[in-house]
Design an enzyme around this catalytic site. Structure first.
Site, PDB file in Angstrom:
ATOM      1  N   LYS A  66      13.096  45.140   6.618  1.00  0.00           N
ATOM      2  CA  LYS A  66      12.197  45.514   5.524  1.00  0.00           C
ATOM      3  C   LYS A  66      12.960  45.714   4.222  1.00  0.00           C
ATOM      4  O   LYS A  66      12.554  45.222   3.164  1.00  0.00           O
ATOM      5  CB  LYS A  66      11.420  46.786   5.900  1.00  0.00           C
ATOM      6  CG  LYS A  66      10.490  46.604   7.092  1.00  0.00           C
ATOM      7  CD  LYS A  66       9.660  47.835   7.385  1.00  0.00           C
ATOM      8  CE  LYS A  66      10.485  48.975   7.937  1.00  0.00           C
ATOM      9  NZ  LYS A  66      11.056  48.688   9.273  1.00  0.00           N
ATOM     10  N   THR A  67      14.078  46.427   4.284  1.00  0.00           N
ATOM     11  CA  THR A  67      14.885  46.643   3.074  1.00  0.00           C
ATOM     12  C   THR A  67      15.464  45.327   2.575  1.00  0.00           C
ATOM     13  O   THR A  67      15.506  45.070   1.364  1.00  0.00           O
ATOM     14  CB  THR A  67      16.012  47.645   3.366  1.00  0.00           C
ATOM     15  OG1 THR A  67      15.444  48.884   3.783  1.00  0.00           O
ATOM     16  CG2 THR A  67      16.862  47.882   2.128  1.00  0.00           C
ATOM     17  N   ASP A 111      11.339  53.342   0.404  1.00  0.00           N
ATOM     18  CA  ASP A 111      11.423  53.340   1.857  1.00  0.00           C
ATOM     19  C   ASP A 111      10.725  54.590   2.403  1.00  0.00           C
ATOM     20  O   ASP A 111      10.576  55.585   1.685  1.00  0.00           O
ATOM     21  CB  ASP A 111      12.891  53.327   2.283  1.00  0.00           C
ATOM     22  CG  ASP A 111      13.085  52.871   3.712  1.00  0.00           C
ATOM     23  OD1 ASP A 111      12.096  52.433   4.341  1.00  0.00           O
ATOM     24  OD2 ASP A 111      14.226  52.944   4.206  1.00  0.00           O
ATOM     25  N   THR A 160       7.667  52.666   8.907  1.00  0.00           N
ATOM     26  CA  THR A 160       7.572  52.439  10.346  1.00  0.00           C
ATOM     27  C   THR A 160       6.276  53.020  10.884  1.00  0.00           C
ATOM     28  O   THR A 160       5.968  52.864  12.062  1.00  0.00           O
ATOM     29  CB  THR A 160       8.758  53.109  11.076  1.00  0.00           C
ATOM     30  OG1 THR A 160       8.769  54.506  10.756  1.00  0.00           O
ATOM     31  CG2 THR A 160      10.075  52.490  10.636  1.00  0.00           C
ATOM     32  N   ARG A 219      19.368  44.524  12.963  1.00  0.00           N
ATOM     33  CA  ARG A 219      20.285  45.637  12.711  1.00  0.00           C
ATOM     34  C   ARG A 219      21.110  45.936  13.950  1.00  0.00           C
ATOM     35  O   ARG A 219      22.337  46.110  13.872  1.00  0.00           O
ATOM     36  CB  ARG A 219      19.515  46.884  12.282  1.00  0.00           C
ATOM     37  CG  ARG A 219      20.432  48.080  11.972  1.00  0.00           C
ATOM     38  CD  ARG A 219      19.619  49.308  11.615  1.00  0.00           C
ATOM     39  NE  ARG A 219      18.840  49.089  10.406  1.00  0.00           N
ATOM     40  CZ  ARG A 219      17.825  49.867  10.032  1.00  0.00           C
ATOM     41  NH1 ARG A 219      17.452  50.882  10.785  1.00  0.00           N
ATOM     42  NH2 ARG A 219      17.170  49.614   8.911  1.00  0.00           N
TER      43      ARG A 219
END
Length: 338
Positions: A66-67, A111, A160, A219
């Site tokens: 997402k980032t 975020d 999330t 990740r």
């Protein structure tokens, strides 16, 4: 002046090595094909009209990009991006500072946007819709209200917990993207790309071994690649193949399905202490000594996706797949686990 803990225009979230692995453009981003295709259309259309992109909401489990996608959107729009997070805003003045610091059109990335204070959130509504924000000076009968016009901007929110967003905030995002777990073949490509950047001699079977045990997230794949690289270096292995990766991952406690020690403790707790469930999440959090958010956002999504446990109206339950993975015998007709 905006607090430095809120935003730093010259910094991207994450470690410096992690940042170096982040793709900078859509064509470098592996996976999430439908999202990429749609974003390509929306970005090209906005640029063709000379406008900023509509506000974007990115949601899904942690570690899916997402980032990274937020940074890519800013790069594709050729705009500066300012980073912050929902919990960082202690009052509306800090949001005002973030939004008014822009010089020209830009991108604002928040975020954990579901953790915005509700009062702060309300200041976002006119900013997102009308490009204006209200400032209140003084209080009580002496209070004065001023409206500031904002430069055009795209707000990118990441979460999330999309279900925790208020309807009012969610409805103001024109583009909503749900990121899902990655299949092993896409993760293999990500691991191979990262290995090339890091200078790791990674074989194809080594990349596949890491990708299969990466919980479906880039990740985790990049983190495991670095740790496998460390083991290979100490062992003086000139390459990372499946055997080297398997030994390293076993030492890290990462099993064939990608479960780590906390995942297995979670599942075993349901079986050994609560008879396989159902059991409330609060009981599990206390028993494990972990935060609810860790279990709900980090542990459970992959276990549910893998068919190892399920959420029910009565609580968490282990599945037959979870029992089999842990080596327990499936319950007999009396419902006993052995």
């Amino acid at each position: 002046m905006t607090d430095s803990r809120l935003t730093d225009p010259n910094r991207k979230p994450g470690e410096s090595a992690e940042v170096s692995l982040r793709p900078q453009h859509l064509y470098d981003f592996i996976g999430q094909e439908e999202i990429k295709s749609n974003l390509r259309v929306f970005i090209d259309a906005a640029k063709g009209r000379g406008e900023v992109l509509d506000h974007v909401l990115l949601y899904g489990p942690p570690g899916l990009g997402k980032t990274t996608l937020a940074g890519i959107i800013a790069n594709e729009m050729e705009l500066d991006v300012r980073h912050s997070s929902g919990p960082a805003f202690q009052n509306s003045a800090e949001l005002v500072g973030l939004l008014t610091q822009q010089e020209g059109p830009g991108v604002v990335f928040i975020d954990e946007i579901h953790r915005l204070n509700r009062i702060v959130e309300e200041y976002l509504y006119p900013a997102m819709e009308d490009l204006r924000i209200e400032i209140v000076v003084d209080s009580g009968p002496n209070a004065r209200h001023f409206q500031l016009d904002l430069e055009p901007f795209t707000l990118i929110g990441a979460t999330t917990r999309a279900g925790m967003l208020t309807g009012a905030l969610r409805s103001r995002f024109g583009i909503i993207c749900h990121l899902d777990f990655y299949p092993a073949d896409e993760l293999k490509l990500i691991v191979q790309r990262s290995a090339q950047i890091l200078g790791v001699n990674l074989t194809e079977d080594g990349a596949l071994e890491i990708s299969r045990r990466s919980r479906g997230t880039p990740r985790a794949a990049n983190r495991l690649l670095r740790r496998v690289r460390d083991f290979a270096q100490v062992e003086n292995s000139d390459k990372v193949d499946a055997a080297v990766a398997d030994r390293a991952l076993n030492k890290l406690g990462v099993d064939k399905l990608g479960l780590e020690p906390l995942d297995r403790r979670y599942l075993k707790l349901i079986v050994e202490h609560f008879g396989g469930g159902p059991v409330g999440i609060q009981n599990l959090a206390v028993s494990l000594g972990e935060e609810l958010d860790t279990l709900e956002d980090v542990i459970e999504p992959f276990l549910i996706q893998s068919g190892l446990m399920k959420r029910t109206s009565r609580g968490r339950e282990i599945t037959s797949g979870g029992l089999k993975h842990l080596g327990f015998v499936i319950p007999d007709s009396q419902g006993e686990i052995s």
